[in-house]
Scaffold this motif. Structure first.
Motif, PDB file in Angstrom:
ATOM      1  N   LYS A  19       0.837  -1.202   0.000  1.00 28.66           N
ATOM      2  CA  LYS A  19       0.000   0.000   0.000  1.00 28.66           C
ATOM      3  C   LYS A  19       0.870   1.250   0.000  1.00 28.66           C
ATOM      4  N   LYS A  20       0.403   2.265  -0.694  1.00 32.10           N
ATOM      5  CA  LYS A  20       1.051   3.578  -0.698  1.00 32.10           C
ATOM      6  C   LYS A  20      -0.015   4.591  -0.313  1.00 32.10           C
ATOM      7  N   LEU A  21       0.312   5.447   0.619  1.00 29.25           N
ATOM      8  CA  LEU A  21      -0.615   6.474   1.114  1.00 29.25           C
ATOM      9  C   LEU A  21      -1.902   5.869   1.684  1.00 29.25           C
ATOM     10  N   LEU A 129       5.734  -9.982   4.557  1.00 29.62           N
ATOM     11  CA  LEU A 129       6.809  -9.611   5.464  1.00 29.62           C
ATOM     12  C   LEU A 129       6.641  -8.171   5.888  1.00 29.62           C
ATOM     13  N   ASN A 130       7.212  -7.876   7.030  1.00 28.06           N
ATOM     14  CA  ASN A 130       7.250  -6.516   7.553  1.00 28.06           C
ATOM     15  C   ASN A 130       8.527  -5.879   7.011  1.00 28.06           C
ATOM     16  N   ARG A 131       8.405  -4.872   6.164  1.00 32.94           N
ATOM     17  CA  ARG A 131       9.585  -4.296   5.518  1.00 32.94           C
ATOM     18  C   ARG A 131      10.536  -3.663   6.527  1.00 32.94           C
ATOM     19  N   GLY A 146       3.330   1.223   2.923  1.00 35.41           N
ATOM     20  CA  GLY A 146       2.813   0.280   3.910  1.00 35.41           C
ATOM     21  C   GLY A 146       3.883  -0.572   4.564  1.00 35.41           C
ATOM     22  N   LYS A 147       3.638  -0.950   5.781  1.00 32.03           N
ATOM     23  CA  LYS A 147       4.565  -1.774   6.562  1.00 32.03           C
ATOM     24  C   LYS A 147       4.609  -3.209   6.028  1.00 32.03           C
TER      25      LYS A 147
END
Length: 159
Positions: A19-21, A129-131, A146-147
């Protein structure tokens, strides 16, 4: 039926979405996956995945964004040319295969679990995964990027 299988790089890819924004979904893929897989459905304890993905192949169909993703803000391709995965366990749960192992990205190694299927020489799997676990785009807050990153793997093997 035991098999040592080489990955067909031209036919394999790792796709992702993030996700972005908070409401826009950015998708892309990394291609030219290489590596070997030893797979024996009758002896899962002997199975092994050893996979490499070149970060320079990132493609979101937006050249400017792809160039930015290759910089030290994200994948830092110059310093970290590959993402790699080496399995430590292959097993079955509720009739489905999985592999657990070490995912190495941006100088950080974390254990991940990847459910997968295998049909007609193709391995398919999905995980997230959590970036921030890998400091991927660490300067960008989770609202901006997004995380959680959703990843789908499609590995065709040579026959």
């Amino acid at each position: 039926m035991s098999s040592n299988l080489e990955i067909e790089g031209a036919e394999s890819k790792a796709s992702f979405s993030v996700k972005k924004l908070g409401f826009i979904t950015v998708t892309g893929d990394l291609s030219n996956i290489s590596g070997t897989i030893h797979f024996d459905p009758d002896d899962l304890s002997s199975c092994l995945f050893d996979i490499n993905v070149p970060t320079s192949t990132i493609n979101t169909n937006n050249e400017k964004r792809d160039e930015h993703l290759r910089t030290q803000d994200f994948f830092f391709v110059e310093q970290h040319p590959d993402i790699s995965f080496q399995s430590t366990v292959v097993g079955q749960e509720n009739g489905h295969y999985f592999t657990s192992g070490n995912l190495h990205l941006l100088g950080t190694t974390q254990e991940v679990k990847l459910p997968f299927s295998f049909e007609e020489g193709v391995f398919k799997g999905d995980f997230s995964l959590n970036r921030f676990d890998y400091a991927l785009g660490k300067k960008f807050p989770s609202f901006f990027v997004g995380k959680t990153v959703q990843i789908s793997i499609h590995c065709k093997t040579k026959t």
